[in-house]
Design an enzyme around this catalytic site. Structure first.
Site, PDB file in Angstrom:
ATOM      1  CB  THR A  27      25.856  43.742  70.613  1.00  9.23           C
ATOM      2  OG1 THR A  27      26.228  42.850  69.564  1.00  9.23           O
ATOM      3  CG2 THR A  27      24.474  44.297  70.303  1.00  9.23           C
ATOM      4  CG  ASN A  28      28.774  44.606  66.274  1.00  5.89           C
ATOM      5  OD1 ASN A  28      28.249  43.873  65.447  1.00  5.89           O
ATOM      6  ND2 ASN A  28      29.777  44.204  67.044  1.00  5.89           N
ATOM      7  N   GLY A  29      25.709  45.966  64.964  1.00  6.60           N
ATOM      8  CA  GLY A  29      24.626  45.583  64.044  1.00  6.60           C
ATOM      9  C   GLY A  29      24.934  44.404  63.145  1.00  6.60           C
ATOM     10  CB  SER A  30      27.649  41.900  63.002  1.00 11.09           C
ATOM     11  OG  SER A  30      27.886  40.729  62.260  1.00 11.09           O
TER      12      SER A  30
END
Ligand code: C5P
Length: 400
Positions: free
Chosen positions: A210-213
Site C-alpha cells: 500500500t502507500n501512505g495515503s
C-alpha cells in the site's frame, strides 16, 4: 464553505441522561462558527443546568414559552423565525411524541410548529421505549413531514443493558446538520463520485502493498460536495476516518475492486474525482497461505503486474473527470501531460513529498488550455471547498 459557519441554529435539549452530550454538540457547533441558541425542556433541566450552555454559547438559555418579549427578542416567534435549523438532541420518547402531536404548550413545541426551518431529531432513550410502536409511529410521522432523524445507535445504554437507543455521535449529528443545511445548494441534483485512500494489494492473507495515503483529501472533498447539496458516493479503501455522513459509502481494498466500484457508481454520475492513491502494480498472485521465510535465503523477489489506470480507462460521455497528480519533479509539466493523457477536465497537482498523509496541502490546478492556478497552502477542508467550487464551474460550462 462549511454551512455551519455563520448559521443560526437552535439546539433543543430534552430530558434524558444523554443530555450531557448536548454540551459537546453545542460546543462543536459553536467552534464551527454557528450562532447557537439553546432551549432546555423541563425534563432536560433535571439532568443539566442552563449555566453549562450559557458558558458555551455566551447567550442566555431559553426555557420558558412565556419569557418576556422585548424589541430584540420575541420569544418563540423570533427563535422560530431566525433559525436556519432546529436540532433536537437528545430527543426523548416524550419529546418525540409531543412533536409528532404538534403540542405547543412548551417553548420547543411552539418553536417546532412555528419555524419554517428544517428539523433534525436525534433520539436517545431506553431500548424498549425506542422500539415501542408509539415511538416508531411518531418517528414515521415526523419523517413524513420532512424531519431528518439521525440515530439512535446500538451499544451500552445508561440502564447497563445493551440495545438500541444511544444518541448518535456528535460528529454524526454535525454531519447530518451540514447535509441538511447544504440541501438545495448550487450542486443540488448533481451526483459526484469521489475515491479516497490508498489501495491495498494483497501478497498473502495477512500482508499487502500500500502507500501512505490517509484519505483525508477525498473525505474532505466528499463533505464539501455534500455541503453544497450534491449527492455523493465515496469509494474508500480502509482508512482511519469516520464515514462521511450523507455520502453513500462504498468500501474497497484493491485497485481492481476500486475499478469495478468506480464503473458502477459513475453510471449515473456527473463528476468523478479520483483522489485515491491507486497502486500502479499489484502482486501477480496473492498466496493462499501466509508466505514463510525460506531457510537460507536473505532476499525475496516479488512479481508485480500493472493495474489498470481507472481514470484513463473510464470513457463515459458527459462525465467530468478530475484527477490528482502527486509529483516530485516538474510538477506542472508532468501534471499537464496526465491531464491530456487521461482526458481530464481538471487535475490537482501537488508535491508528493508533503501532500500525502498531511492535514494541509498546496496545489496547482490545471485545466485544458488555461494558465495554471496556484492555490496557497491550506487545510484540506478549505482546499476541498475550493475544488468543489471549481467543479461547480466545470459543471456550469457543461450545461447544454
Ligand atoms: O498516473 P498517476 O498515478 O500519477 O495519476 C494520478 C491520478 O490517476 C489520480 O487521480 C489517481 O487516482 C488516478 N489513477 C487511477 N488508476 C491508476 C493510477 C492512478 O485512476 N491505476
Amino acid at each position: 464553505m462549511n454551512p455551519l459557519a455563520s448559521a443560526s441554529i437552535v439546539v433543543a435539549v430534552s430530558g434524558g441522561i444523554a443530555a450531557y452530550k448536548a454540551a459537546d454538540l453545542v460546543s462543536s457547533l459553536t467552534q464551527a462558527g454557528a450562532r447557537v441558541e439553546v432551549i432546555l425542556t423541563r425534563g432536560a433541566r433535571e439532568f443539566i443546568r442552563p449555566l453549562t450552555f450559557q458558558a458555551l454559547t455566551h447567550r442566555p438559555v431559553h426555557e420558558d414559552l412565556f419569557e418576556p418579549w422585548t424589541e430584540a427578542s420575541l420569544g418563540h416567534v423570533s427563535l422560530a423565525r431566525d433559525t436556519a435549523l432546529l436540532i433536537v438532541a437528545p430527543a426523548s420518547a416524550n419529546t418525540i411524541a409531543r412533536l409528532a402531536l404538534g403540542m405547543a404548550d412548551d417553548l420547543l413545541g411552539a418553536v417546532a410548529l412555528a419555524t419554517g426551518a428544517p428539523i433534525l431529531v436525534a433520539p436517545a432513550m431506553e431500548h424498549h421505549m425506542f422500539h415501542h410502536p408509539a415511538t416508531r409511529g411518531h418517528l414515521t410521522t415526523l419523517r413524513g413531514w420532512g424531519v431528518t432523524v439521525i440515530g439512535p445507535t446500538s451499544g451500552r445504554l445508561a440502564s447497563g443493558e445493551t440495545g438500541d437507543g444511544r444518541l448518535a455521535g456528535v460528529p454524526e449529528i454535525i454531519g447530518a446538520a451540514r447535509q441538511v443545511l447544504g440541501r438545495g445548494g448550487p450542486l443540488a441534483g448533481r451526483r459526484i463520485v469521489v475515491t479516497a485512500g490508498g489501495t491495498r494489494e494483497p501478497l498473502d492473507p495477512v500482508r499487502y502493498l500500500t502507500n501512505g495515503s490517509s484519505g483525508l483529501m477525498g473525505y474532505a472533498i466528499a463533505r464539501a460536495a455534500i455541503d453544497v447539496g450534491a449527492t455523493v458516493s465515496l469509494i474508500s479503501t480502509p482508512v482511519v476516518l469516520p464515514a462521511v455522513v450523507g455520502a453513500e459509502m462504498v468500501h474497497v481494498g484493491t485497485a481492481l475492486e476500486m475499478a469495478t466500484a468506480v464503473d458502477e457508481q459513475t453510471a449515473r454520475a456527473d463528476v468523478l474525482v479520483m483522489a485515491a492513491a491507486v497502486a500502479d502494480f499489484r502482486p501477480a498472485t496473492a498466496a493462499a497461505h501466509k508466505v514463510k521465510k525460506q531457510g537460507g535465503t536473505a532476499t525475496m523477489t516479488l512479481d508485480l503486474v500493472l493495474n489498470p489506470d481507472i481514470l484513463a480507462g473510464l470513457d463515459r460521455p458527459g462525465l467530468i473527470k478530475v484527477g490528482f497528480a502527486a509529483e516530485t519533479d516538474d510538477l506542472v509539466a508532468n501534471a499537464r501531460a496526465k491531464l491530456d493523457a487521461k482526458g481530464l477536465a481538471m487535475i490537482v497537482a501537488n508535491d508528493a513529498r508533503d501532500a500525502i498523509g498531511s492535514p494541509d496541502n498546496e496545489v496547482v490546478l490545471l485545466t485544458p488550455g488555461a494558465e495554471p492556478e496556484y492555490v496557497p497552502r491550506m487545510d484540506k477542508d478549505d482546499l476541498a471547498a475550493i475544488l468543489i467550487a471549481r467543479v461547480g464551474t466545470l459543471l456550469a460550462g457543461n450545461r447544454p
